[in-house]
Design an enzyme around this catalytic site. Structure first.
Site, PDB file in Angstrom:
ATOM      1  N   ARG A 143       0.402  -1.230   0.052  1.00  0.00           N
ATOM      2  CA  ARG A 143      -0.084   0.108   0.123  1.00  0.00           C
ATOM      3  C   ARG A 143       0.673   0.747   0.561  1.00  0.00           C
ATOM      4  O   ARG A 143       0.572   2.780   0.078  1.00  0.00           O
ATOM      5  CB  ARG A 143      -0.850  -0.227   1.131  1.00  0.00           C
ATOM      6  CG  ARG A 143      -1.895  -1.059   0.828  1.00  0.00           C
ATOM      7  CD  ARG A 143      -2.920  -1.252   1.953  1.00  0.00           C
ATOM      8  NE  ARG A 143      -4.077  -2.165   2.323  1.00  0.00           N
ATOM      9  CZ  ARG A 143      -3.369  -3.388   2.453  1.00  0.00           C
ATOM     10  NH1 ARG A 143      -2.319  -3.223   3.469  1.00  0.00           N
ATOM     11  NH2 ARG A 143      -4.881  -4.328   2.410  1.00  0.00           N
ATOM     12  N   LYS A 165       3.535  11.278 -11.416  1.00  0.00           N
ATOM     13  CA  LYS A 165       2.407  10.083 -12.392  1.00  0.00           C
ATOM     14  C   LYS A 165       2.990   9.063 -12.796  1.00  0.00           C
ATOM     15  O   LYS A 165       4.140   8.383 -12.999  1.00  0.00           O
ATOM     16  CB  LYS A 165       1.775  11.395 -13.131  1.00  0.00           C
ATOM     17  CG  LYS A 165       0.419  12.376 -13.559  1.00  0.00           C
ATOM     18  CD  LYS A 165       0.395  12.005 -14.952  1.00  0.00           C
ATOM     19  CE  LYS A 165      -1.037  12.980 -14.789  1.00  0.00           C
ATOM     20  NZ  LYS A 165      -1.572  13.241 -16.000  1.00  0.00           N
ATOM     21  N   GLU A 207       9.712  17.404 -25.260  1.00  0.00           N
ATOM     22  CA  GLU A 207       9.328  17.254 -24.256  1.00  0.00           C
ATOM     23  C   GLU A 207       9.506  19.205 -23.244  1.00  0.00           C
ATOM     24  O   GLU A 207       9.061  19.398 -23.161  1.00  0.00           O
ATOM     25  CB  GLU A 207       9.812  16.258 -22.954  1.00  0.00           C
ATOM     26  CG  GLU A 207       8.856  15.202 -23.415  1.00  0.00           C
ATOM     27  CD  GLU A 207       7.238  15.962 -22.572  1.00  0.00           C
ATOM     28  OE1 GLU A 207       6.762  16.370 -22.228  1.00  0.00           O
ATOM     29  OE2 GLU A 207       6.558  14.599 -22.903  1.00  0.00           O
ATOM     30  N   LYS A 249       7.118  21.803 -15.031  1.00  0.00           N
ATOM     31  CA  LYS A 249       6.658  20.905 -13.987  1.00  0.00           C
ATOM     32  C   LYS A 249       7.153  20.873 -12.663  1.00  0.00           C
ATOM     33  O   LYS A 249       5.254  20.277 -12.180  1.00  0.00           O
ATOM     34  CB  LYS A 249       6.872  19.672 -14.646  1.00  0.00           C
ATOM     35  CG  LYS A 249       6.008  18.117 -14.348  1.00  0.00           C
ATOM     36  CD  LYS A 249       6.600  17.117 -15.382  1.00  0.00           C
ATOM     37  CE  LYS A 249       5.754  15.886 -15.150  1.00  0.00           C
ATOM     38  NZ  LYS A 249       5.295  15.070 -15.796  1.00  0.00           N
ATOM     39  N   GLU A 259      -4.016  16.367 -10.976  1.00  0.00           N
ATOM     40  CA  GLU A 259      -5.250  17.201 -12.453  1.00  0.00           C
ATOM     41  C   GLU A 259      -6.800  17.350 -11.929  1.00  0.00           C
ATOM     42  O   GLU A 259      -7.995  16.582 -12.985  1.00  0.00           O
ATOM     43  CB  GLU A 259      -4.647  16.199 -13.421  1.00  0.00           C
ATOM     44  CG  GLU A 259      -4.778  16.837 -14.681  1.00  0.00           C
ATOM     45  CD  GLU A 259      -4.446  16.117 -15.891  1.00  0.00           C
ATOM     46  OE1 GLU A 259      -5.568  15.746 -16.638  1.00  0.00           O
ATOM     47  OE2 GLU A 259      -3.749  15.432 -15.540  1.00  0.00           O
ATOM     48  N   ARG A 264      -3.552  21.340 -14.040  1.00  0.00           N
ATOM     49  CA  ARG A 264      -2.308  19.885 -15.003  1.00  0.00           C
ATOM     50  C   ARG A 264      -2.240  19.492 -16.085  1.00  0.00           C
ATOM     51  O   ARG A 264      -1.634  18.807 -16.955  1.00  0.00           O
ATOM     52  CB  ARG A 264      -2.019  18.704 -13.860  1.00  0.00           C
ATOM     53  CG  ARG A 264      -0.997  17.721 -14.145  1.00  0.00           C
ATOM     54  CD  ARG A 264      -0.540  17.118 -12.693  1.00  0.00           C
ATOM     55  NE  ARG A 264       0.547  16.409 -13.437  1.00  0.00           N
ATOM     56  CZ  ARG A 264       0.844  15.652 -12.320  1.00  0.00           C
ATOM     57  NH1 ARG A 264       0.298  15.075 -11.048  1.00  0.00           N
ATOM     58  NH2 ARG A 264       2.480  14.727 -12.620  1.00  0.00           N
ATOM     59  N   ASN A 268       0.019  18.096 -21.054  1.00  0.00           N
ATOM     60  CA  ASN A 268      -1.009  17.350 -21.689  1.00  0.00           C
ATOM     61  C   ASN A 268      -0.784  17.885 -23.481  1.00  0.00           C
ATOM     62  O   ASN A 268      -0.643  17.396 -24.079  1.00  0.00           O
ATOM     63  CB  ASN A 268      -2.287  16.844 -21.612  1.00  0.00           C
ATOM     64  CG  ASN A 268      -2.321  16.440 -20.204  1.00  0.00           C
ATOM     65  OD1 ASN A 268      -1.274  15.115 -19.726  1.00  0.00           O
ATOM     66  ND2 ASN A 268      -3.668  15.635 -19.987  1.00  0.00           N
ATOM     67  N   HIS A 271       0.086  15.848 -26.402  1.00  0.00           N
ATOM     68  CA  HIS A 271      -0.374  14.505 -25.815  1.00  0.00           C
ATOM     69  C   HIS A 271      -1.717  13.321 -26.365  1.00  0.00           C
ATOM     70  O   HIS A 271      -1.871  12.424 -25.745  1.00  0.00           O
ATOM     71  CB  HIS A 271      -0.106  14.442 -23.602  1.00  0.00           C
ATOM     72  CG  HIS A 271       1.302  14.405 -23.711  1.00  0.00           C
ATOM     73  ND1 HIS A 271       1.912  15.554 -24.031  1.00  0.00           N
ATOM     74  CD2 HIS A 271       2.210  13.461 -23.471  1.00  0.00           C
ATOM     75  CE1 HIS A 271       3.514  15.462 -23.350  1.00  0.00           C
ATOM     76  NE2 HIS A 271       2.871  14.096 -22.603  1.00  0.00           N
ATOM     77  N   HIS A 275      -0.879  10.119 -27.377  1.00  0.00           N
ATOM     78  CA  HIS A 275      -1.023   8.771 -27.190  1.00  0.00           C
ATOM     79  C   HIS A 275      -1.769   8.035 -27.864  1.00  0.00           C
ATOM     80  O   HIS A 275      -1.352   6.945 -28.270  1.00  0.00           O
ATOM     81  CB  HIS A 275      -1.348   9.234 -26.304  1.00  0.00           C
ATOM     82  CG  HIS A 275      -1.000   9.815 -25.172  1.00  0.00           C
ATOM     83  ND1 HIS A 275      -1.873   9.789 -23.507  1.00  0.00           N
ATOM     84  CD2 HIS A 275       0.510   9.783 -24.942  1.00  0.00           C
ATOM     85  CE1 HIS A 275      -0.503  10.218 -22.554  1.00  0.00           C
ATOM     86  NE2 HIS A 275       1.061   9.902 -23.021  1.00  0.00           N
ATOM     87  N   HIS A 288       8.038   8.350 -27.062  1.00  0.00           N
ATOM     88  CA  HIS A 288       6.597   9.075 -26.490  1.00  0.00           C
ATOM     89  C   HIS A 288       6.917  10.357 -27.065  1.00  0.00           C
ATOM     90  O   HIS A 288       6.209  10.910 -27.808  1.00  0.00           O
ATOM     91  CB  HIS A 288       6.899   8.711 -25.059  1.00  0.00           C
ATOM     92  CG  HIS A 288       6.360   9.136 -24.762  1.00  0.00           C
ATOM     93  ND1 HIS A 288       4.570   9.767 -24.633  1.00  0.00           N
ATOM     94  CD2 HIS A 288       6.143  10.720 -23.805  1.00  0.00           C
ATOM     95  CE1 HIS A 288       3.912  10.719 -24.108  1.00  0.00           C
ATOM     96  NE2 HIS A 288       5.560  11.634 -23.662  1.00  0.00           N
TER      97      HIS A 288
END
Length: 390
Positions: A143, A165, A207, A249, A259, A264, A268, A271, A275, A288
């Site tokens: 956990r 993330k 990026e 960032k 987000e 946030r 993206n 993206h 994606h 990526h």
């Protein structure tokens, strides 16, 4: 009616501290769930033992890495951890196709067999896939255990290792299973970037361009003027652009960690389409950053067509992206397949696609009212105006 989330708030100097030191930069990330420092420079890996000692004495260090990265950097990291009680290495495949729930299960079982408890520290040594998978493993094992990110690619240093993330892919889309889990420390060693293949290095630069477009016009202008020095991987130029990108960032994450407030989402940019391109090509055609570059080209053009962005600024963005180097050819995709991939992305909310569109270099806007019919036409134009280099 058009709806938009404005995303050019003034920077909060209390949220992030950027320190320029001789040979090293430090960025403090003050996320609601916990603060941590990103350290960027040459020789950071040699100092890792002293830096990790500041976290207190864990029950054990467990280095999660790939065989390829381990052969180059693993022994050095293991040596600096020896005075802290040593470490155990657990290696796994770092290809995008291996970024799956089954990989996380294998890592959790390996940790259990190795006796890792709640006081263990996982050290993610590798690129973005290693960081995402190791971070997700740290979030779910017992956990939640501590994780330290040691990114070895440019893309990971400015993106995946920062912000908490974590996640893995499903056949239906990228990063659809994951958790928010902030690292306790991020160590960015510039020496690791000298061993990157040119294509891998360029993927990270896209990026950094993204960070300039969304929030840092000074960073964008620096790249325009000094791109040859950055491409040559000169330490002074490289460390400066990495630190600026990390600060962008960190600022956003400090304001909107999970987000939920909308800010946030600006990260993206490129993206939404990027994606979808990755997913539809089986995560094999594009790095990526390359997919994001195509997404930035498309979303900048959408902004120009929609009257949000001046044509001159759109051309500046496209020109800088193309100067970085050749991109894999944009595939011809039937619109029904592309549409399905776009709507499967986790950024879709309330049945609407959200696009991050630049209003000027340094400021963007999140929009959910872009006509669908515009997208296949934009991609068709991009194939014509940005043919693959031979």
């Amino acid at each position: 009616m058009a709806t938009a989330v404005q995303a050019n708030a003034q920077q909060n100097p209390k949220a992030v501290v950027l320190e320029f030191c001789p040979g090293m930069h430090r960025v403090r990330v003050n996320a609601p769930s916990g603060s941590y420092t990103v350290i960027i420079g040459q020789g950071v890996l040699r100092r890792a033992g002293a830096l990790l000692a500041e976290l207190g004495k864990p029950s054990g260090f467990f280095i999660l890495s790939s065989p390829r990265v381990w052969r180059r950097w693993g022994r050095q990291l293991q040596a600096v951890l020896q005075p802290l009680g040593g470490s155990r290495a657990i290696l796994f495949d770092d290809r995008e196709v291996a970024k799956q729930v089954t990989t996380v299960e294998r890592l959790c079982r390996a940790l259990a067999r190795a006796g890792a408890d709640r006081d263990a520290v996982l050290v993610a040594l590798g690129g973005g896939v290693v960081g995402d998978v190791a971070g997700f493993t740290a979030a779910v094992y017992l956990r939640g255990v501590r994780v330290v990110q040691v990114p070895t690619t440019l893309l990971a240093q400015v993106d995946a290792a920062i912000g908490g993330k974590t996640g893995v892919n499903l056949p239906e889309g990228k990063n659809l299973v994951g958790a928010f889990h902030q690292p306790r420390l991020v160590l960015c060693e510039l020496a690791t970037l000298h061993t990157l293949p040119p294509r891998e290095f360029r993927a990270g630069l896209y990026e950094i361009i993204k960070c300039g477009v969304i929030r840092d016009a000074r960073l964008f202008a620096f790249l325009e003027r000094h791109l040859p020095a950055v491409l040559a991987r000169r330490h002074e130029a490289l460390s400066w652009v990495i630190a600026r990108a990390v600060r962008v960032k960190a600022e956003v994450v400090s304001r909107d960690e999970r987000e939920t407030g909308g800010e946030r989402r600006v990260l993206n940019f490129g993206h939404t389409i990027g994606h979808a391109l990755e997913s539809l090509t089986g995560y094999r055609r594009f790095r990526h950053g390359e997919a994001v570059a195509w997404g930035m080209l498309a979303e900048s053009e959408i902004a120009v067509v929609q009257g949000l962005l001046r044509r001159a600024d759109g051309e500046r963005i496209a020109r800088l992206i193309r100067r970085v180097g050749p991109l894999p050819a944009l595939p011809r995709l039937r619109w029904p397949r592309l549409r399905a991939a776009l709507y499967a992305d986790k950024k879709t909310r309330g049945g609407r696609l959200h696009f991050v569109l630049p209003r000027r270099i340094g400021a963007v806007e999140v929009r959910n009212d872009i006509p669908e019919a515009l997208l296949p036409e934009i991609l068709r134009q991009l194939r014509q105006t940005h043919p693959p280099e031979r």
